[in-house]
Design a protein around this motif. Structure first.
Motif, PDB file in Angstrom:
ATOM      1  N   ALA A   1       7.583  95.126  45.353  1.00 51.95           N
ATOM      2  CA  ALA A   1       6.072  95.408  45.543  1.00 51.95           C
ATOM      3  C   ALA A   1       6.259  95.502  43.365  1.00 51.95           C
ATOM      4  CB  ALA A   1       5.662  96.938  45.254  1.00 51.95           C
ATOM      5  N   VAL A   2       6.567  95.642  42.899  1.00 54.68           N
ATOM      6  CA  VAL A   2       7.699  95.550  41.517  1.00 54.68           C
ATOM      7  C   VAL A   2       7.405  94.166  41.203  1.00 54.68           C
ATOM      8  CG1 VAL A   2       8.339  96.041  39.115  1.00 54.68           C
ATOM      9  CG2 VAL A   2       7.545  98.143  40.643  1.00 54.68           C
ATOM     10  N   SER A   3       8.950  93.442  41.459  1.00 54.50           N
ATOM     11  CA  SER A   3       8.508  91.965  41.419  1.00 54.50           C
ATOM     12  C   SER A   3       7.798  91.473  41.802  1.00 54.50           C
ATOM     13  CB  SER A   3      10.387  91.642  42.472  1.00 54.50           C
ATOM     14  OG  SER A   3       9.964  92.243  43.349  1.00 54.50           O
ATOM     15  N   THR A   4       7.067  91.921  42.175  1.00 52.48           N
ATOM     16  CA  THR A   4       5.934  90.512  42.942  1.00 52.48           C
ATOM     17  C   THR A   4       4.744  90.509  41.762  1.00 52.48           C
ATOM     18  OG1 THR A   4       6.378  91.401  45.845  1.00 52.48           O
ATOM     19  CG2 THR A   4       4.185  89.830  44.678  1.00 52.48           C
ATOM     20  N   VAL A   5       4.551  91.466  41.360  1.00 51.15           N
ATOM     21  CA  VAL A   5       3.279  91.767  40.299  1.00 51.15           C
ATOM     22  C   VAL A   5       4.200  91.284  38.581  1.00 51.15           C
ATOM     23  CG1 VAL A   5       2.070  93.793  38.623  1.00 51.15           C
ATOM     24  CG2 VAL A   5       2.981  94.450  41.072  1.00 51.15           C
ATOM     25  N   SER A   6       4.781  91.089  38.365  1.00 53.34           N
ATOM     26  CA  SER A   6       5.865  90.860  37.261  1.00 53.34           C
ATOM     27  C   SER A   6       5.677  89.243  37.355  1.00 53.34           C
ATOM     28  CB  SER A   6       7.523  91.222  36.994  1.00 53.34           C
ATOM     29  OG  SER A   6       7.421  92.486  37.042  1.00 53.34           O
ATOM     30  N   THR A   7       6.141  88.781  38.448  1.00 54.53           N
ATOM     31  CA  THR A   7       5.591  87.179  38.704  1.00 54.53           C
ATOM     32  C   THR A   7       4.162  86.543  38.789  1.00 54.53           C
ATOM     33  OG1 THR A   7       7.428  87.919  40.477  1.00 54.53           O
ATOM     34  CG2 THR A   7       7.003  85.433  40.741  1.00 54.53           C
ATOM     35  N   ALA A   8       4.071  87.467  39.407  1.00 56.75           N
ATOM     36  CA  ALA A   8       1.956  87.065  39.453  1.00 56.75           C
ATOM     37  C   ALA A   8       2.109  87.155  37.979  1.00 56.75           C
ATOM     38  CB  ALA A   8       1.126  88.362  40.236  1.00 56.75           C
TER      39      ALA A   8
ATOM     40  N   ARG B   1       0.384  84.174  35.730  1.00 54.10           N
ATOM     41  CA  ARG B   1      -1.169  83.917  35.366  1.00 54.10           C
ATOM     42  C   ARG B   1      -0.204  83.591  33.821  1.00 54.10           C
ATOM     43  NH1 ARG B   1      -6.607  86.630  36.592  1.00 54.10           N
ATOM     44  NH2 ARG B   1      -7.104  85.314  35.155  1.00 54.10           N
ATOM     45  N   SER B   2       0.290  83.841  32.706  1.00 50.80           N
ATOM     46  CA  SER B   2       0.083  83.744  31.535  1.00 50.80           C
ATOM     47  C   SER B   2       0.629  81.647  31.492  1.00 50.80           C
ATOM     48  CB  SER B   2       1.047  84.402  30.899  1.00 50.80           C
ATOM     49  OG  SER B   2       2.972  83.956  31.370  1.00 50.80           O
ATOM     50  N   SER B   3       1.270  81.276  32.672  1.00 50.67           N
ATOM     51  CA  SER B   3       1.204  80.227  32.273  1.00 50.67           C
ATOM     52  C   SER B   3       0.205  79.092  32.774  1.00 50.67           C
ATOM     53  CB  SER B   3       2.960  79.572  33.768  1.00 50.67           C
ATOM     54  OG  SER B   3       2.904  79.947  35.098  1.00 50.67           O
ATOM     55  N   GLY B   4      -0.529  79.644  33.499  1.00 45.18           N
ATOM     56  CA  GLY B   4      -1.445  78.598  34.097  1.00 45.18           C
ATOM     57  C   GLY B   4      -2.400  78.707  35.494  1.00 45.18           C
ATOM     58  N   TYR B   5      -2.110  79.420  35.871  1.00 41.23           N
ATOM     59  CA  TYR B   5      -2.737  79.919  37.520  1.00 41.23           C
ATOM     60  C   TYR B   5      -3.513  80.857  37.598  1.00 41.23           C
ATOM     61  CZ  TYR B   5       0.503  76.814  39.723  1.00 41.23           C
ATOM     62  OH  TYR B   5       1.279  75.515  41.002  1.00 41.23           O
ATOM     63  N   SER B   6      -4.597  80.483  38.706  1.00 40.85           N
ATOM     64  CA  SER B   6      -5.883  81.915  38.841  1.00 40.85           C
ATOM     65  C   SER B   6      -5.558  82.296  39.982  1.00 40.85           C
ATOM     66  CB  SER B   6      -6.599  80.671  38.497  1.00 40.85           C
ATOM     67  OG  SER B   6      -7.132  80.058  39.129  1.00 40.85           O
ATOM     68  N   ALA B   7      -4.340  81.675  41.134  1.00 41.99           N
ATOM     69  CA  ALA B   7      -4.715  82.176  42.459  1.00 41.99           C
ATOM     70  C   ALA B   7      -3.065  81.876  42.530  1.00 41.99           C
ATOM     71  CB  ALA B   7      -6.000  81.606  43.291  1.00 41.99           C
ATOM     72  N   ALA B   8      -2.243  82.668  44.156  1.00 41.57           N
ATOM     73  CA  ALA B   8      -1.471  81.487  44.745  1.00 41.57           C
ATOM     74  C   ALA B   8      -1.406  82.448  45.979  1.00 41.57           C
ATOM     75  CB  ALA B   8       0.095  82.783  44.167  1.00 41.57           C
ATOM     76  N   GLU B   9      -1.197  81.183  46.606  1.00 40.53           N
ATOM     77  CA  GLU B   9      -0.385  81.580  48.313  1.00 40.53           C
ATOM     78  C   GLU B   9       0.449  83.142  47.967  1.00 40.53           C
ATOM     79  OE1 GLU B   9       1.109  78.554  50.336  1.00 40.53           O
ATOM     80  OE2 GLU B   9      -0.054  77.682  50.603  1.00 40.53           O
ATOM     81  N   PRO B  10       0.021  83.611  49.409  1.00 43.26           N
ATOM     82  CA  PRO B  10       0.933  85.200  49.196  1.00 43.26           C
ATOM     83  C   PRO B  10       2.544  84.956  50.187  1.00 43.26           C
ATOM     84  CG  PRO B  10      -0.612  85.207  50.970  1.00 43.26           C
ATOM     85  CD  PRO B  10      -1.627  84.078  49.659  1.00 43.26           C
TER      86      PRO B  10
END
Lengths: 249, 113
Positions: free
Chosen positions: A18-25, A29-38
Motif C-alpha cells: 500500500a505504501v509503495s502504491t501511494v508513493s508511485t501514485a 502525479r508529479s510527472s503529469g498523469y491525472s489518473a491511472a488504471e489500478p
C-alpha cells in the motif's frame, strides 16, 4: 521474512504494498498523469519495490566481493551503474573515478530538475511497526510470571488488563440478559453454559404403554393428529416446571 | 545534493526492501541515494509512458472537438506502461481479458455436452 536480528519488527506485506502504491501514485502525479488504471499502478509499484531490492542485492554483492559485509557509497554507485541500461557517459573508461561517475551525474540532473517544482511532502515521517505495537516481549524478557500456569515463559506477554476486559464483558452480557429475557450464552466462571429460568421440561417417550395424550394449549393444538393413532405412537409429555437446565460441555 | 530533493518514497519503505536483499547500512545517505535513484527510475518510466499516451492521442487528429477532452485526462494504461518498461528492460505482459466461459479452451467434443 528474513529480516536481520537488529530489526525484529517486520513490515507486513500488505502495508508495504500500500505504501509503495501511494508513493508511485505521487510520482506519477508529479510527472503529469491525472489518473491511472489500478492494475497498472499496482504493477508499477511492485516494479519499484523490485528495483529497490535489485539495487540492494547488487550493492551487497559488490561489497561481499571485496570482503565487506556492509555496502558503502562505492558499492552503491557501482550498483547504480549496473542498472543503467541505456548506458551513462564515461562507462567505457575502466579507471573512471566512482564518485564522478556519469550515473551520479544523471541523478544530479534529475535532482536539479525536480527541485524546480516544489511539492508539499506527501507522507509524514513515520516508522511502520513502531506506532501501535512495540514488537512483543516474552515473559522471560519482561521478567514477569505468566498468570496461567500452562503458558511457557518464552511466549509473548498478554496485553495489559485482559482479565479486566473479560470480566467487564461478562458483566455486560449478564446485565443485558436480565433486561430482555432473551437466551444469551453466558460464560460463567466455571465455563458451563447456563440457560435462563422458567423453561419447560420436555420429555420424549417412545412407548406402547403410555398413550397419554394431552396436547397442551401452549403448543396450539399441534399434536392433535397424533392422539388418534395406535399403540406405537410417540407421546409427548409437557411438564412445565420452573427448573433450571444446565447443559455441561 | 540529496537533502534538497522532495522525497516521495519514505525511508522506511526503502530500508525494508533493501533489508530483504541483504543491504544493511546504517548510513542514511545511502538509503536516500537509493530512494532518489528509484524516484528517477519511476519518473523516467512515467515520462516515457506519458509520451506514448500523448502520441496516441495526437495521432488521430481529425477534428479539434474530440482532442480537447482527451488532453485533460491522462490515464496510465497497461499498454503504455508495458511499452515504456520494455525500453527499461522489464517485460510486462498483461492479458486484456480472461476466458469468457468455463468451457472456453476445452475440446469441442466435451463442450457440446
Amino acid at each position: 521474512m528474513g529480516t536481520p536480528a537488529k530489526h525484529p519488527r517486520a513490515v507486513p506485506r500488505h502495508l508495504q504494498a500500500a505504501v509503495s502504491t501511494v508513493s508511485t501514485a505521487q510520482i506519477l502525479r508529479s510527472s503529469g498523469y491525472s489518473a491511472a488504471e489500478p492494475t497498472a499502478l499496482r504493477a508499477l509499484s511492485d516494479i519499484a519495490g523490485r528495483y529497490i531490492a535489485s539495487l540492494g542485492r547488487a550493492a551487497a554483492a559488490f561489497a561481499e566481493a571485496r570482503g565487506r559485509t556492509e555496502p558503502n557509497v562505492a558499492d552503491a554507485v557501482l550498483a547504480l551503474e549496473d542498472h543503467a541500461l541505456g548506458g551513462f557517459p564515461g562507462a567505457s573508461d575502466p579507471t573512471r573515478p566512482l564518485l564522478c561517475s556519469g550515473a551520479l551525474a544523471e541523478l544530479a540532473q534529475f535532482v536539479a530538475a525536480v527541485r524546480e517544482v516544489p511539492f508539499a511532502k506527501p507522507l509524514p515521517r513515520r516508522d511502520p511497526g513502531c506506532g501501535s505495537s512495540d514488537g512483543w516481549e516474552s515473559f522471560a524478557a519482561a521478567g514477569r510470571e505468566p498468570r496461567l500456569r500452562h503458558v511457557p515463559q518464552w511466549l509473548p506477554c498478554f496485553p495489559e488488563g485482559w482479565e479486566e476486559q473479560l470480566r467487564v464483558r461478562c458483566q455486560e452480557a449478564a446485565n443485558d440478559e436480565k433486561d430482555t429475557g432473551q437466551v444469551v450464552t453466558v460464560m460463567n466462571g466455571n465455563g458451563k453454559r447456563g440457560m435462563p429460568e422458567n423453561r419447560e421440561k420436555l420429555s420424549f417417550l417412545l412407548g406402547q404403554k403410555r398413550q397419554r395424550v394431552k396436547p397442551s394449549d401452549k403448543h396450539g393444538g399441534a399434536f392433535e393428529p397424533f392422539t388418534k393413532q395406535g399403540e406405537n405412537s410417540l407421546s409427548i409429555e409437557c411438564i412445565s416446571s420452573a427448573s433450571n437446565l444446565v447443559i455441561g460441555p | 545534493m540529496l537533502g534538497s530533493v522532495v522525497r516521495k518514497i519514505p525511508d522506511e519503505l526503502v530500508e525494508h526492501y533493501l533489508g530483504r536483499s541483504g543491504f544493511h547500512c546504517p548510513d542514511l545517505r545511502l538509503t536516500r541515494l537509493v530512494a532518489v535513484a528509484t524516484q528517477k527510475f519511476l519518473s523516467d518510466i512515467a515520462s516515457d509512458s506519458l509520451q506514448h499516451c500523448k502520441a496516441r492521442v495526437a495521432a488521430p487528429i481529425k477534428d479539434n472537438k474530440s482532442k480537447q477532452p482527451k488532453d485533460k485526462r491522462l490515464v496510465l494504461t497497461m499498454d503504455d506502461l508495458s511499452k515504456a518498461l520494455r525500453e527499461h528492460g522489464v517485460n510486462l505482459k498483461h492479458p486484456e481479458y480472461f476466458a469468457d466461459s468455463p468451457s472456453a479452451g476445452m475440446a469441442p467434443s466435451t463442450r457440446e455436452e
